[in-house]
Design a protein around this motif. Structure first.
Motif, PDB file in Angstrom:
ATOM      1  N   GLN A 125       0.830  -1.207   0.000  1.00  0.00           N
ATOM      2  CA  GLN A 125       0.000   0.000   0.000  1.00  0.00           C
ATOM      3  C   GLN A 125       0.866   1.259   0.000  1.00  0.00           C
ATOM      4  OE1 GLN A 125      -3.081  -0.124   2.993  1.00  0.00           O
ATOM      5  NE2 GLN A 125      -3.445  -2.296   2.643  1.00  0.00           N
ATOM      6  N   LEU A 126       1.951   1.241   0.777  1.00  0.00           N
ATOM      7  CA  LEU A 126       2.857   2.386   0.788  1.00  0.00           C
ATOM      8  C   LEU A 126       3.449   2.634  -0.594  1.00  0.00           C
ATOM      9  CD1 LEU A 126       4.854   1.934   4.131  1.00  0.00           C
ATOM     10  CD2 LEU A 126       3.017   3.559   3.646  1.00  0.00           C
ATOM     11  N   LEU A 127       3.833   1.560  -1.249  1.00  0.00           N
ATOM     12  CA  LEU A 127       4.414   1.692  -2.585  1.00  0.00           C
ATOM     13  C   LEU A 127       3.383   2.269  -3.557  1.00  0.00           C
ATOM     14  CD1 LEU A 127       6.933   1.217  -4.282  1.00  0.00           C
ATOM     15  CD2 LEU A 127       6.117  -1.106  -4.747  1.00  0.00           C
ATOM     16  N   TYR A 128       2.143   1.841  -3.421  1.00  0.00           N
ATOM     17  CA  TYR A 128       1.070   2.353  -4.275  1.00  0.00           C
ATOM     18  C   TYR A 128       0.907   3.860  -4.072  1.00  0.00           C
ATOM     19  CZ  TYR A 128      -3.583   3.250  -6.153  1.00  0.00           C
ATOM     20  OH  TYR A 128      -4.635   3.781  -6.862  1.00  0.00           O
ATOM     21  N   PHE A 129       0.903   4.300  -2.813  1.00  0.00           N
ATOM     22  CA  PHE A 129       0.714   5.727  -2.538  1.00  0.00           C
ATOM     23  C   PHE A 129       1.897   6.557  -3.028  1.00  0.00           C
ATOM     24  CE2 PHE A 129      -2.102   4.157   1.078  1.00  0.00           C
ATOM     25  CZ  PHE A 129      -3.266   4.409   0.379  1.00  0.00           C
ATOM     26  N   LEU A 130       3.115   6.012  -2.923  1.00  0.00           N
ATOM     27  CA  LEU A 130       4.279   6.733  -3.437  1.00  0.00           C
ATOM     28  C   LEU A 130       4.180   6.921  -4.950  1.00  0.00           C
ATOM     29  CD1 LEU A 130       7.310   5.211  -1.470  1.00  0.00           C
ATOM     30  CD2 LEU A 130       6.228   7.440  -1.146  1.00  0.00           C
ATOM     31  N   ARG A 131       3.613   5.922  -5.620  1.00  0.00           N
ATOM     32  CA  ARG A 131       3.507   5.983  -7.085  1.00  0.00           C
ATOM     33  C   ARG A 131       2.331   6.838  -7.545  1.00  0.00           C
ATOM     34  NH1 ARG A 131       4.073  -0.536  -8.042  1.00  0.00           N
ATOM     35  NH2 ARG A 131       6.357  -0.654  -8.307  1.00  0.00           N
ATOM     36  N   ASN A 132       1.176   6.662  -6.874  1.00  0.00           N
ATOM     37  CA  ASN A 132      -0.076   7.202  -7.422  1.00  0.00           C
ATOM     38  C   ASN A 132      -0.824   8.183  -6.523  1.00  0.00           C
ATOM     39  OD1 ASN A 132       0.069   5.221  -9.665  1.00  0.00           O
ATOM     40  ND2 ASN A 132      -0.314   3.739  -8.027  1.00  0.00           N
ATOM     41  N   GLY A 133      -0.361   8.389  -5.313  1.00  0.00           N
ATOM     42  CA  GLY A 133      -1.150   9.158  -4.353  1.00  0.00           C
ATOM     43  C   GLY A 133      -1.092  10.659  -4.571  1.00  0.00           C
ATOM     44  N   GLU A 134      -2.034  11.346  -3.911  1.00  0.00           N
ATOM     45  CA  GLU A 134      -1.983  12.800  -3.859  1.00  0.00           C
ATOM     46  C   GLU A 134      -0.726  13.217  -3.098  1.00  0.00           C
ATOM     47  OE1 GLU A 134      -4.244  14.821  -5.162  1.00  0.00           O
ATOM     48  OE2 GLU A 134      -5.685  13.292  -5.796  1.00  0.00           O
ATOM     49  N   VAL A 135      -0.322  14.471  -3.264  1.00  0.00           N
ATOM     50  CA  VAL A 135       0.911  14.947  -2.634  1.00  0.00           C
ATOM     51  C   VAL A 135       0.875  14.735  -1.129  1.00  0.00           C
ATOM     52  CG1 VAL A 135       2.321  16.988  -2.146  1.00  0.00           C
ATOM     53  CG2 VAL A 135       1.392  16.626  -4.441  1.00  0.00           C
TER      54      VAL A 135
ATOM     55  N   GLY B 147      10.918  -2.517  -4.883  1.00  0.00           N
ATOM     56  CA  GLY B 147      11.091  -1.355  -5.748  1.00  0.00           C
ATOM     57  C   GLY B 147      10.839   0.003  -5.133  1.00  0.00           C
ATOM     58  N   PHE B 148      11.168   0.180  -3.846  1.00  0.00           N
ATOM     59  CA  PHE B 148      10.956   1.473  -3.208  1.00  0.00           C
ATOM     60  C   PHE B 148      11.971   2.531  -3.637  1.00  0.00           C
ATOM     61  CE2 PHE B 148       8.077  -0.646  -0.354  1.00  0.00           C
ATOM     62  CZ  PHE B 148       7.238   0.360   0.096  1.00  0.00           C
ATOM     63  N   MET B 149      13.217   2.114  -3.907  1.00  0.00           N
ATOM     64  CA  MET B 149      14.296   3.101  -4.071  1.00  0.00           C
ATOM     65  C   MET B 149      14.052   4.123  -5.179  1.00  0.00           C
ATOM     66  SD  MET B 149      17.784   0.961  -3.177  1.00  0.00           S
ATOM     67  CE  MET B 149      17.459  -0.364  -4.339  1.00  0.00           C
ATOM     68  N   PRO B 150      13.595   3.743  -6.370  1.00  0.00           N
ATOM     69  CA  PRO B 150      13.373   4.755  -7.421  1.00  0.00           C
ATOM     70  C   PRO B 150      12.343   5.810  -7.032  1.00  0.00           C
ATOM     71  CG  PRO B 150      13.351   2.542  -8.356  1.00  0.00           C
ATOM     72  CD  PRO B 150      13.333   2.379  -6.873  1.00  0.00           C
ATOM     73  N   HIS B 151      11.390   5.440  -6.164  1.00  0.00           N
ATOM     74  CA  HIS B 151      10.345   6.373  -5.756  1.00  0.00           C
ATOM     75  C   HIS B 151      10.801   7.246  -4.589  1.00  0.00           C
ATOM     76  CE1 HIS B 151       7.574   4.379  -8.465  1.00  0.00           C
ATOM     77  NE2 HIS B 151       7.978   3.224  -7.960  1.00  0.00           N
ATOM     78  N   VAL B 152      11.611   6.672  -3.698  1.00  0.00           N
ATOM     79  CA  VAL B 152      12.122   7.456  -2.578  1.00  0.00           C
ATOM     80  C   VAL B 152      13.074   8.540  -3.072  1.00  0.00           C
ATOM     81  CG1 VAL B 152      13.526   7.379  -0.474  1.00  0.00           C
ATOM     82  CG2 VAL B 152      11.813   5.599  -0.911  1.00  0.00           C
ATOM     83  N   ILE B 153      13.915   8.186  -4.060  1.00  0.00           N
ATOM     84  CA  ILE B 153      14.928   9.140  -4.529  1.00  0.00           C
ATOM     85  C   ILE B 153      14.287  10.393  -5.145  1.00  0.00           C
ATOM     86  CG2 ILE B 153      15.238   8.281  -6.894  1.00  0.00           C
ATOM     87  CD1 ILE B 153      18.252   8.588  -6.468  1.00  0.00           C
ATOM     88  N   LYS B 154      13.054  10.274  -5.653  1.00  0.00           N
ATOM     89  CA  LYS B 154      12.365  11.434  -6.233  1.00  0.00           C
ATOM     90  C   LYS B 154      12.120  12.532  -5.202  1.00  0.00           C
ATOM     91  CE  LYS B 154       9.934   8.639  -9.704  1.00  0.00           C
ATOM     92  NZ  LYS B 154       8.611   8.128 -10.138  1.00  0.00           N
TER      93      LYS B 154
END
Length: 567
Positions: A405-415, A443-450
């Motif tokens: 769920q956390l990964l989903y929110f990092l990818r698609n969630g509101e700010v 696959g968290f790292m590519p989203h965290v680095i943003k």
């Protein structure tokens, strides 16, 4: 002749109203016999309200008005003599003022009796006079409030309701609302009259009164006056047995009165905790009311005895059930109260886990659930507070799929929810190697680095530290270093001449230090095009930067670096 008589009576009544208003205004300028004139002013305000009511209702009371006018003229003469200090003796003037106050009191009571005894024939449209315009003087506002109070005291159901509606509109007005609230506090007895109306047997009166008091309670300077007027007990009675609208307004009022734990014991002393818990347990209670009841209880849990009482009475099981509610207010209120009960209390946290609280919170965050965005945000905050305190709680949390769920929110969630998810990632990255390993694999790292480029420096630092924790696992470091873009971004963010967040520096340098442990990593750092940033930091005596430069300065890379540094 009858028409002339009617016009004369109407003229006298209008004259009495005008003269009363003028005397009230003048009385504020009189500097002698202050207590006497304060009493006379109060009598004049009551009398004025009754006169305006009589005018609106066309009461036939010519003889009474003539007597009132005579007394008003006497008051006018006394006011003139006081202003000019032209009286012959203090004792005599005090006696004259007492007589005038007594006459005004007698006129007011007689007028009240006439008004109260009349049949009003359903003329609701004539009951409430117009509210003074924006920016009106305090005297006019006080006059208006007293008029409404008179109608509330002596009118029938329709009049009383309309007076309360008018009062609510006045105190809620964007321009002068706060000034009207101050008048309510200043005019003697008004708060008591309103508090007494909470126990009215007429549902509409009770509802309107609760709404007025709920608004007034939002002003801190009113709270002492409301509590001293005995508001707590009737509010609790309304929450227990009033209409749904009255219950909601009363619960809202209680929530404002108990902010910062003020009046917590007063609520408890009147059985308020049990009543509010009963609202939460009652399946027929509306979601809005349950949310408000939870809000009041949340204000009370800072008192340890009240908190223990709630837990012993089964509050946790009730709240966990409410976490699954389809009503947003009920769901949010229960989650926030559950968090307040367990926050900083390990034993209570264990009860929450044992009762199924973690599962309920995770369900509330599910992207495909019926929960609103706001509810998901509240649930994520509660999970952050309650579920990372022990290895067993974290393990249970992950077993319910929270990481996905956390990964989903990092990818698609509101700010807003992305940043909350990042905070959870940050907390999760500190729990165990197993969690960090799993975060790299899914696959968290590519989203965290943003988030290293986020506007908020706090978000940037959380992202940098979370990334540093995740890449501390060798397999994750290898994955991260495999992408030259990742290394280039970190190198770019280390430029000391740019306005990048310096708080990130130690975490980003730690990541680069780990990358320099292998030749391929060092080669990518050298080829990133930003090696000069590391050199500048090394020259500025930044220890980690100097260490990285030394690792890059082996025989194999020295010639490359020399070319870069002198280009």
């Amino acid at each position: 002749m009858e028409e002339d008589s009617s016009q004369s009576g109407s003229s006298n009544l209008r004259g009495a109203i005008v003269l009363t208003a003028a005397l009230i205004s003048i009385s504020h300028s009189i500097r002698v016999f202050g207590a006497k004139w304060q009493l006379i002013r109060a009598r004049l305000e009551e009398l004025g309200a009754g006169l305006r009511a009589a005018e609106a209702w066309h009461a036939e009371m010519d003889a009474t008005v003539v007597e009132i006018l005579a007394t008003l003229y006497e008051c006018d003469e006394l006011a003139r003599r006081c202003l000019e200090a032209s009286y012959s003796g203090k004792l005599l003037m005090q006696s004259d003022l007492d007589v005038a106050a007594s006459k005004l009191d007698r006129h007011g009571k007689r007028l009240s009796g006439v008004v109260k005894g009349r049949s009003f024939g359903g003329r609701v449209d004539a009951i409430v006079v117009s509210r003074p315009g924006v920016g009106a003087c305090k005297d006019d506002m006080r006059f208006y409030v007293n008029d409404l109070m008179t109608r509330l005291k002596v009118g029938d159901k329709a009049m009383r309701k309309q007076a309360l509606v008018a009062l609510r509109e006045a105190v809620a007005a964007e321009e002068d609302g706060a000034r009207y609230v101050k008048v309510l506090v200043e005019v003697n007895g008004v708060l008591t009259v309103l508090v007494n109306c909470l126990d009215s047997s007429e549902v509409e009166i009770q509802e309107e009164c609760a709404k007025v008091l709920s608004f007034v309670a939002g002003f801190r300077f009113c709270i002492c006056g409301l509590v001293s007027s005995g508001i707590i007990a009737p509010l609790i009675r309304v929450v227990e047995g009033g209409s749904e609208a009255a219950k909601e307004a009363s619960a809202k009022c209680l929530m404002k009165l108990t902010a910062n734990m003020d009046n917590a014991w007063a609520v408890s002393a009147h059985n308020g905790v049990s009543v509010l818990m009963g609202v939460c347990q009652n399946s027929s209670s509306g979601g809005e009311l349950i949310g408000l009841a939870c809000g009041v209880l949340k204000n009370l849990v800072g008192v340890d005895e009240i908190k223990r009482f709630m837990i012993e009475r089964g509050a946790i099981a009730v709240l966990i059930r409410l976490c699954r509610s389809r009503e947003e207010a009920s769901q949010i209120g229960s989650i926030e109260l559950l968090q307040a009960l367990a926050d900083g209390d390990e034993a209570t946290g264990q009860v929450v886990v044992a009762e199924g609280g973690i599962r309920a919170l995770v369900r509330a965050t599910e992207p495909k659930s019926s929960s609103s965005l706001k509810c998901r945000e509240v649930a994520i905050r509660a999970i952050d507070k309650l579920c990372f305190s022990s290895a067993s709680a974290t393990s249970l949390l992950l077993s319910y799929g929270y990481m996905d769920q956390l990964l989903y929110f990092l990818r698609n969630g509101e700010v807003s929810i992305q940043e909350l998810a990042l905070k959870s990632v940050y907390r999760l990255s500190k729990t165990s190697d197993e969690a960090r390993k799993a975060m790299g694999e899914v696959g968290f790292m590519p989203h965290v680095i943003k988030f290293l480029n986020a506007k908020s420096s706090e978000v940037q630092e959380m992202a940098a530290e979370a990334l540093q924790m995740i890449v501390s696992v060798p397999k994750n470091l290898k994955r991260f270093a495999h992408d030259s873009h990742n290394i280039g971004l970190i190198m770019q963010l280390l430029d000391p001449d740019e306005s990048h967040n310096p708080g990130n520096r130690k975490f980003l340098l730690s990541i680069l230090t780990a990358i320099t442990s292998c030749n391929s990593g060092r080669r990518k750092i050298v080829n990133s095009g930003y090696v000069k940033n590391i050199e500048k930091l090394a020259q500025a005596e930044v220890t980690d930067a100097k260490r990285i430069v030394r690792k890059l300065s082996t025989n194999r890379f020295r010639s490359i670096l020399t070319g870069i540094w002198h280009s």
